[in-house]
Motif scaffolding. Structure first.
Motif, mmCIF file in Angstrom:
data_model
loop_
_atom_site.group_PDB
_atom_site.id
_atom_site.type_symbol
_atom_site.label_atom_id
_atom_site.label_comp_id
_atom_site.label_asym_id
_atom_site.label_seq_id
_atom_site.Cartn_x
_atom_site.Cartn_y
_atom_site.Cartn_z
ATOM 1 N N ARG A 7 0.789 -1.129 0.028
ATOM 2 C CA ARG A 7 -0.118 -0.104 0.036
ATOM 3 C C ARG A 7 0.773 1.366 0.131
ATOM 4 N N ARG A 8 2.123 1.165 0.680
ATOM 5 C CA ARG A 8 2.920 2.342 0.534
ATOM 6 C C ARG A 8 3.287 2.900 -0.790
ATOM 7 N N TYR A 9 3.122 2.047 -1.881
ATOM 8 C CA TYR A 9 3.654 2.299 -3.156
ATOM 9 C C TYR A 9 2.407 2.651 -3.872
ATOM 10 N N LEU A 10 1.079 2.266 -3.623
ATOM 11 C CA LEU A 10 0.021 2.444 -4.432
ATOM 12 C C LEU A 10 -0.538 3.989 -4.468
ATOM 13 N N PRO A 11 -1.275 4.173 -5.443
ATOM 14 C CA PRO A 11 -1.800 5.553 -5.519
ATOM 15 C C PRO A 11 -3.397 5.240 -4.659
ATOM 16 N N THR A 12 -3.709 6.524 -4.051
ATOM 17 C CA THR A 12 -5.114 6.306 -3.417
ATOM 18 C C THR A 12 -6.322 6.319 -4.578
ATOM 19 N N PRO A 13 -7.602 5.881 -4.066
ATOM 20 C CA PRO A 13 -8.756 5.805 -4.917
ATOM 21 C C PRO A 13 -8.862 7.257 -5.355
ATOM 22 N N PRO A 32 -15.783 -1.356 -3.708
ATOM 23 C CA PRO A 32 -14.699 -1.990 -2.792
ATOM 24 C C PRO A 32 -13.774 -2.851 -3.068
ATOM 25 N N SER A 33 -14.264 -3.784 -3.725
ATOM 26 C CA SER A 33 -13.337 -4.945 -4.322
ATOM 27 C C SER A 33 -12.194 -4.358 -5.390
ATOM 28 N N LEU A 34 -12.457 -3.182 -5.673
ATOM 29 C CA LEU A 34 -11.152 -2.667 -6.626
ATOM 30 C C LEU A 34 -10.239 -2.071 -5.829
ATOM 31 N N TRP A 35 -10.581 -1.908 -4.280
ATOM 32 C CA TRP A 35 -9.454 -1.320 -3.610
ATOM 33 C C TRP A 35 -9.031 -2.315 -2.497
ATOM 34 N N HIS A 36 -9.714 -3.414 -2.575
ATOM 35 C CA HIS A 36 -9.396 -4.343 -1.449
ATOM 36 C C HIS A 36 -7.920 -5.093 -1.728
ATOM 37 N N LEU A 37 -6.958 -5.229 -0.933
ATOM 38 C CA LEU A 37 -5.758 -5.905 -1.093
ATOM 39 C C LEU A 37 -5.735 -7.069 -0.471
ATOM 40 N N ASN A 38 -5.622 -8.490 -1.207
ATOM 41 C CA ASN A 38 -5.274 -9.443 -0.550
ATOM 42 C C ASN A 38 -4.503 -10.446 -1.619
ATOM 43 N N ARG A 39 -4.016 -11.680 -1.331
ATOM 44 C CA ARG A 39 -3.193 -12.463 -2.031
ATOM 45 C C ARG A 39 -4.004 -12.598 -3.484
ATOM 46 N N ARG A 40 -4.841 -12.765 -3.336
ATOM 47 C CA ARG A 40 -5.721 -13.261 -4.954
ATOM 48 C C ARG A 40 -5.625 -11.920 -5.639
ATOM 49 N N SER A 41 -6.181 -10.926 -5.196
ATOM 50 C CA SER A 41 -6.302 -9.530 -5.983
ATOM 51 C C SER A 41 -4.814 -8.877 -6.112
ATOM 52 N N ALA A 42 -3.905 -9.001 -5.447
ATOM 53 C CA ALA A 42 -2.490 -8.612 -5.629
ATOM 54 C C ALA A 42 -2.062 -9.612 -6.772
ATOM 55 N N SER A 43 -2.054 -10.954 -6.609
ATOM 56 C CA SER A 43 -1.633 -11.665 -7.496
ATOM 57 C C SER A 43 -2.375 -11.494 -9.095
ATOM 58 N N ARG A 72 -12.768 -7.875 -10.894
ATOM 59 C CA ARG A 72 -12.912 -7.371 -9.319
ATOM 60 C C ARG A 72 -11.522 -7.528 -8.645
ATOM 61 N N ILE A 73 -10.483 -7.051 -9.240
ATOM 62 C CA ILE A 73 -9.018 -7.169 -8.664
ATOM 63 C C ILE A 73 -8.744 -5.840 -8.346
ATOM 64 N N ASN A 74 -7.653 -5.869 -7.731
ATOM 65 C CA ASN A 74 -7.130 -4.508 -7.018
ATOM 66 C C ASN A 74 -6.644 -3.461 -8.121
ATOM 67 N N LEU A 75 -7.147 -2.353 -8.438
ATOM 68 C CA LEU A 75 -7.051 -1.590 -9.424
ATOM 69 C C LEU A 75 -5.598 -0.560 -9.224
ATOM 70 N N PRO A 76 -5.345 -0.010 -7.927
ATOM 71 C CA PRO A 76 -4.181 0.660 -8.077
ATOM 72 C C PRO A 76 -3.031 -0.001 -8.270
ATOM 73 N N LEU A 77 -2.778 -1.262 -7.840
ATOM 74 C CA LEU A 77 -1.532 -2.089 -8.558
ATOM 75 C C LEU A 77 -1.699 -2.647 -9.739
ATOM 76 N N MET A 78 -2.608 -2.483 -10.356
ATOM 77 C CA MET A 78 -2.683 -2.823 -11.699
ATOM 78 C C MET A 78 -2.268 -1.492 -12.655
ATOM 79 N N ILE A 79 -2.789 -0.179 -12.046
ATOM 80 C CA ILE A 79 -2.524 1.133 -12.802
ATOM 81 C C ILE A 79 -0.962 1.235 -12.759
ATOM 82 N N LEU A 80 -0.331 1.116 -11.390
ATOM 83 C CA LEU A 80 1.018 1.147 -11.193
ATOM 84 C C LEU A 80 1.853 0.203 -11.983
ATOM 85 N N LEU A 81 1.653 -0.796 -12.310
ATOM 86 C CA LEU A 81 2.150 -1.598 -13.264
ATOM 87 C C LEU A 81 2.081 -1.469 -14.695
#
Length: 193
Positions: A7-13, A32-43, A72-81
């Motif tokens: 989360r330190r490196y991800l942009p905010t919603p 909310p599932s777009l902002w939730h961070l767990n192993r599945r959504s991060a992977s 329904r996976i983590n959007l901030p991490l995807m945008i960063l990548l």
């Protein structure tokens, strides 16, 4: 935990909602599932983010955002990548994609003069009438398209596996630290008696 580290490196919603180019997807970003961070959504964000980063299309954030919304996976991490391929890194990645595609299709690499001619033709395609479109241009770009997609799939898969292992390693390390702290506390309590 792994969440706090990532989360330190991800942009905010709010930062993502304010990005230009999202258009009709902007109102779907309240899930909310777009902002939730767990192993599945991060992977899965690692896989799809790296895959979309190597798509040979402009505005890669739009398909990345659409994929995040659908799956329904983590959007901030995807945008960063997706921003791994930025104006500073684009040429090495384009060359890597073309190199891989030319080897997969078993066609020779273009010389610098041919690449310059190809780039000039591609840039001036919009100026030319539709019937002047050269079939040779598409044939010369085929290795680039294939190589970019394969490179995205391979790096996305590696990213997916690496994130799964990183998350597991981080969780197991935290468990061990808590266990050692409990054992240390228990031995302190026993020695204090």
């Amino acid at each position: 935990m792994a969440k706090a580290f990532i989360r330190r490196y991800l942009p905010t919603p709010e930062q993502i909602r304010e990005m230009k180019g999202l258009g009709f997807l902007r109102n779907r970003l309240s899930d909310p599932s777009l902002w939730h961070l767990n192993r599945r959504s991060a992977s899965w964000a690692m896989f799809w983010g790296l895959f979309c980063a190597f798509l040979p299309v402009p505005f890669q954030m739009v398909p990345a955002t659409a994929i995040a919304i659908v799956f329904r996976i983590n959007l901030p991490l995807m945008i960063l990548l997706v921003w791994i391929t930025n104006p500073l890194t684009l040429l090495p990645f384009m060359y890597s994609g073309y190199w891989l595609g030319s080897h997969l299709l078993d066609v020779p690499m273009l010389t610098w003069h041919q690449l310059e001619h190809l780039a000039t033709r591609a840039l001036h395609m919009s100026d030319a009438p539709v019937d002047a479109f050269e079939v040779g241009l598409l044939q010369q770009l085929k290795p680039f398209f294939l190589g970019s997609v394969v490179l995205g799939l391979v790096l996305g898969t590696i990213g997916y596996i690496a994130m799964r292992y990183f998350w597991r390693w981080h969780v197991v390390t935290a468990w061990r630290k808590r266990l050692e702290a409990r054992l240390a506390q228990k031995s302190n309590d026993i020695s204090a008696q």
